[in-house]
Write a protein that holds these residues in place. Structure first.
Motif, PDB file in Angstrom:
ATOM      1  N   ASP A 174     -28.846 -23.990  15.537  1.00  0.00           N
ATOM      2  CA  ASP A 174     -30.144 -24.674  15.472  1.00  0.00           C
ATOM      3  C   ASP A 174     -31.040 -24.241  16.615  1.00  0.00           C
ATOM      4  N   LYS A 175     -32.357 -24.319  16.380  1.00  0.00           N
ATOM      5  CA  LYS A 175     -33.348 -24.106  17.428  1.00  0.00           C
ATOM      6  C   LYS A 175     -34.100 -25.414  17.602  1.00  0.00           C
ATOM      7  N   ILE A 176     -34.206 -25.876  18.860  1.00  0.00           N
ATOM      8  CA  ILE A 176     -34.895 -27.131  19.138  1.00  0.00           C
ATOM      9  C   ILE A 176     -35.888 -26.922  20.268  1.00  0.00           C
ATOM     10  N   THR A 210     -26.043 -25.770  29.681  1.00  0.00           N
ATOM     11  CA  THR A 210     -25.048 -26.669  29.127  1.00  0.00           C
ATOM     12  C   THR A 210     -25.622 -28.074  29.096  1.00  0.00           C
ATOM     13  N   LEU A 211     -25.640 -28.670  27.916  1.00  0.00           N
ATOM     14  CA  LEU A 211     -26.111 -30.040  27.759  1.00  0.00           C
ATOM     15  C   LEU A 211     -24.880 -30.941  27.742  1.00  0.00           C
ATOM     16  N   GLY A 212     -24.710 -31.726  28.784  1.00  0.00           N
ATOM     17  CA  GLY A 212     -23.496 -32.508  28.938  1.00  0.00           C
ATOM     18  C   GLY A 212     -23.595 -33.933  28.433  1.00  0.00           C
ATOM     19  N   ASP A 213     -24.811 -34.417  28.172  1.00  0.00           N
ATOM     20  CA  ASP A 213     -24.990 -35.808  27.756  1.00  0.00           C
ATOM     21  C   ASP A 213     -24.902 -35.908  26.236  1.00  0.00           C
ATOM     22  N   VAL A 214     -23.682 -35.848  25.708  1.00  0.00           N
ATOM     23  CA  VAL A 214     -23.452 -35.920  24.263  1.00  0.00           C
ATOM     24  C   VAL A 214     -23.189 -37.378  23.902  1.00  0.00           C
ATOM     25  N   LEU A 215     -23.981 -37.923  22.976  1.00  0.00           N
ATOM     26  CA  LEU A 215     -23.867 -39.321  22.596  1.00  0.00           C
ATOM     27  C   LEU A 215     -22.968 -39.530  21.385  1.00  0.00           C
ATOM     28  N   GLY A 267     -34.259 -34.945  28.451  1.00  0.00           N
ATOM     29  CA  GLY A 267     -35.678 -35.235  28.614  1.00  0.00           C
ATOM     30  C   GLY A 267     -36.075 -36.602  28.088  1.00  0.00           C
ATOM     31  N   GLY A 268     -35.129 -37.551  28.048  1.00  0.00           N
ATOM     32  CA  GLY A 268     -35.445 -38.886  27.582  1.00  0.00           C
ATOM     33  C   GLY A 268     -35.488 -39.016  26.067  1.00  0.00           C
ATOM     34  N   LYS A 269     -35.145 -37.966  25.348  1.00  0.00           N
ATOM     35  CA  LYS A 269     -35.152 -37.998  23.885  1.00  0.00           C
ATOM     36  C   LYS A 269     -33.782 -37.584  23.365  1.00  0.00           C
ATOM     37  N   GLN A 270     -33.513 -37.909  22.107  1.00  0.00           N
ATOM     38  CA  GLN A 270     -32.241 -37.575  21.490  1.00  0.00           C
ATOM     39  C   GLN A 270     -32.477 -36.575  20.363  1.00  0.00           C
ATOM     40  N   TYR A 271     -31.559 -35.607  20.250  1.00  0.00           N
ATOM     41  CA  TYR A 271     -31.678 -34.558  19.254  1.00  0.00           C
ATOM     42  C   TYR A 271     -30.351 -34.403  18.518  1.00  0.00           C
TER      43      TYR A 271
END
Length: 140
Positions: free
Chosen positions: A18-20, A34-39, A8-12
């Protein structure tokens, strides 16, 4: 283990359990994402490689944020506009941080021969020929 993911254009910064609250993601409560964009990923002070790394999460709820009032005014012109906005959010619970992409690709490779054979077995039904248009009458 922790990871920094972008959605969503933000980094967590997340860890297992964890709950976000993130921008709206399609899906119902209880479904997995699945969140694939791991920085960035690491454990303690050591960083790990992020190639092929994914973060598995479960959607807890789809919710709306608090109302934000947008008020515009121009002095001495009798111009006032009041508007409100409530942003849609998704509440996620992080299940695990791991290499699930490789496992998912292996499963897809096993399923593809069965998927390709299924359409060939089903022959299309005989289709009716399209109706011909009636000839137009011309006046002479």
């Amino acid at each position: 283990m922790f990871a920094v993911v972008r959605t969503g254009g933000k980094q967590y910064r997340v860890a297992a359990g964890d709950k976000i609250v993130v921008e709206k993601i399609d899906g119902d409560a209880g479904s997995s994402v699945t969140l694939g964009d791991v920085l960035l990923a690491g454990e303690g002070s050591e960083l790990k490689s992020v190639s092929g790394l994914t973060v598995a999460a479960e959607i807890i709820a789809q919710a709306k944020g608090e109302k934000v009032i947008v008020f515009k005014k121009r002095r001495r012109h009798n111009y006032r506009r009041k508007n409100g906005h409530r942003q849609n959010h998704t509440i996620l619970k992080i299940l695990s941080i791991g290499e699930e992409k490789k496992a998912a690709k292996a499963k897809k490779a096993d399923e593809t021969p069965a998927v390709e054979a299924a359409p060939a077995a089903e022959a299309p039904a005989n289709k009716a020929a399209p109706k011909k248009a009636a000839p137009k009458k011309t006046e002479a």
